[in-house]
Design a protein around this motif. Structure first.
Motif, PDB file in Angstrom:
ATOM      1  N   ILE A  90       1.107  -1.391   0.191  1.00 16.07           N
ATOM      2  CA  ILE A  90       0.064  -0.329   0.062  1.00 16.07           C
ATOM      3  C   ILE A  90       0.771   1.132   0.266  1.00 16.07           C
ATOM      4  CG2 ILE A  90      -1.786   1.433   1.267  1.00 16.07           C
ATOM      5  CD1 ILE A  90      -3.001  -1.146   2.160  1.00 16.07           C
ATOM      6  N   GLU A  91       1.743   1.403   1.401  1.00 20.61           N
ATOM      7  CA  GLU A  91       2.743   2.454   0.967  1.00 20.61           C
ATOM      8  C   GLU A  91       3.622   2.332  -0.794  1.00 20.61           C
ATOM      9  OE1 GLU A  91       3.752   2.226   5.961  1.00 20.61           O
ATOM     10  OE2 GLU A  91       5.277   1.456   4.330  1.00 20.61           O
ATOM     11  N   ALA A  92       3.459   1.530  -1.318  1.00 23.44           N
ATOM     12  CA  ALA A  92       4.736   1.502  -2.330  1.00 23.44           C
ATOM     13  C   ALA A  92       3.947   1.968  -3.404  1.00 23.44           C
ATOM     14  CB  ALA A  92       4.927   0.074  -2.382  1.00 23.44           C
ATOM     15  N   ASN A  93       2.716   1.701  -3.816  1.00 28.66           N
ATOM     16  CA  ASN A  93       1.739   2.426  -4.425  1.00 28.66           C
ATOM     17  C   ASN A  93       1.559   3.705  -3.839  1.00 28.66           C
ATOM     18  OD1 ASN A  93       0.811  -0.047  -5.177  1.00 28.66           O
ATOM     19  ND2 ASN A  93      -1.112  -0.781  -4.457  1.00 28.66           N
ATOM     20  N   ALA A  94       0.760   4.246  -2.393  1.00 31.44           N
ATOM     21  CA  ALA A  94       1.145   5.493  -2.519  1.00 31.44           C
ATOM     22  C   ALA A  94       2.376   5.689  -2.992  1.00 31.44           C
ATOM     23  CB  ALA A  94       0.728   6.131  -0.758  1.00 31.44           C
ATOM     24  N   ARG A  95       3.813   6.040  -2.581  1.00 31.21           N
ATOM     25  CA  ARG A  95       4.689   5.756  -3.313  1.00 31.21           C
ATOM     26  C   ARG A  95       4.899   6.228  -4.769  1.00 31.21           C
ATOM     27  NH1 ARG A  95       7.561   3.261   0.827  1.00 31.21           N
ATOM     28  NH2 ARG A  95       8.156   2.090  -0.801  1.00 31.21           N
ATOM     29  N   GLU A  96       3.927   5.501  -5.409  1.00 31.19           N
ATOM     30  CA  GLU A  96       4.511   5.661  -6.925  1.00 31.19           C
ATOM     31  C   GLU A  96       3.288   5.946  -7.062  1.00 31.19           C
ATOM     32  OE1 GLU A  96       5.913   4.201  -8.812  1.00 31.19           O
ATOM     33  OE2 GLU A  96       4.807   4.080 -11.246  1.00 31.19           O
ATOM     34  N   ARG A  97       2.297   6.392  -7.122  1.00 35.20           N
ATOM     35  CA  ARG A  97       1.326   7.665  -7.127  1.00 35.20           C
ATOM     36  C   ARG A  97       1.550   8.925  -6.973  1.00 35.20           C
ATOM     37  NH1 ARG A  97      -2.592   4.997  -4.345  1.00 35.20           N
ATOM     38  NH2 ARG A  97      -2.485   6.260  -2.342  1.00 35.20           N
TER      39      ARG A  97
END
Length: 310
Positions: A90-97
């Motif tokens: 989830i954090e990686a998704n947020a970072r990617e976003r």
DNA sequence: TAGGCCATCTGGTCCT
DNA sequence: AGGACCAGATGGCCTA
């Protein structure tokens, strides 16, 4: 089309195709496993999904505090670990976003300094990059040779490799009729300066109106420093930003201008020349063609135009 | 309705 | 281990 920044989590992202993707599924699974299916088994599959499955598959597990029947320690379904994995995803998704938002912001900045900027009709990413590349190349050539091409050639070069809609857009920005200079289909390369000698002429000049509806103005010579300033200051440019109309940041005669965010009160000179420069004077010295960059004014047009006054 | 563009998720790779 | 970067996949939106 930027979406919400990271600090505003898209709680109701109905458009996201991954609302029910595995990250979500995992959360659901961990709480409510499929009927007739042991929670442990479900979670073991999660482990496999993480590529960390390393169990002997035939080992029937009689789970008792992580102990197998053989007495050896079996990998215990580790909720904390699974949660950690999910959280990382989830954090990686947020970072990617966030990263993509940064990239898009940079692209927006780029859109504002290429010779065709409209708040409503944004250039696509790829077209922005292509136009920027052409723009840089053109300016480099101008600096290298110290000569200015005619407007037609200039626009041709800018639009090299661009799609027809973008070409029309740029042409509209520069008050050219896009069709008039699409003389080389298929993105065939053409030289900036050789064309300079060939494209002066009535085939483009002033015979029609540009997409903006304003009459085209003859061009093709540089006898005066501002001869190619079209109706400057543009009568309708003051509202162009608000109305979403094209607001050309580029003044061809002045070679280029950088159109950054403009303060209120400076909108009436979109056709003005704005350069980036080292020198800086007080705003009292400002003329209509002074530089405006990052909130500062740099009246150095003469200096920058020197190479062209030969 | 097809095609273009976009945002987002995702897993892989590389680097620190 | 964790973050940055990247590319593929997917679905939504818009327009011709």
């Amino acid at each position: 089309m930027l979406t919400l920044p990271f600090d505003k989590p898209p709680s109701n992202q109905t458009s996201s195709p991954f609302k029910t993707s595995w990250a979500t599924n995992q959360l659901v699974k961990s709480v409510k496993p499929e009927p007739g299916r042991a929670l442990e088994e479900s979670e073991r599959e999660d482990e496999e999904r993480d590529g960390e499955e390393e169990e002997e598959e035939e080992e029937v597990q009689e789970q008792s505090g992580g102990l197998t029947t053989r007495g050896s320690y079996k990998k215990k379904p580790n909720h904390a670990r699974l949660d950690r994995v999910r959280l990382r995803r989830i954090e990686a998704n947020a970072r990617e976003r966030n990263r993509m938002h940064g990239l898009n912001n940079a692209l927006d900045s780029l859109r504002k300094v290429v010779p065709c900027y409209s708040k409503t009709q944004k250039l696509s990413k790829i077209e922005t990059l292509r136009l920027a590349k052409n723009y840089i190349w053109t300016l480099s050539e101008i600096l290298r040779t110290g000569k200015r091409p005619d407007l037609l050639t200039f626009v041709q070069t800018l639009c090299k490799g661009l799609s027809q809609p973008t070409t029309n857009l740029v042409a509209s920005c520069l008050q050219l009729n896009g069709r008039s200079f699409m003389s080389e289909p298929g993105g065939e390369s053409f030289s900036l300066y050789p064309a300079y000698h060939h494209h002066h002429g009535p085939e483009v000049v002033g015979s029609s109106t540009a997409d903006s509806g304003r009459p085209l103005r003859p061009f093709g010579s540089f006898s005066g420093p501002y001869e190619a300033l079209y109706d400057s200051p543009s009568p309708d440019c003051s509202s162009s930003l608000d109305s979403g109309a094209l607001s050309p940041p580029l003044n061809f005669n002045g070679i280029f201008s950088l159109k950054h965010e403009e303060p209120v009160g400076y909108r009436s000179c979109h056709y003005g020349l704005r350069y980036c420069s080292i020198s800086q004077r007080s705003s009292a010295d400002l003329g209509p063609y002074d530089i405006h960059l990052r909130g500062q004014f740099y009246p150095v047009q003469d200096k920058l135009n020197k190479p062209f006054h030969n």
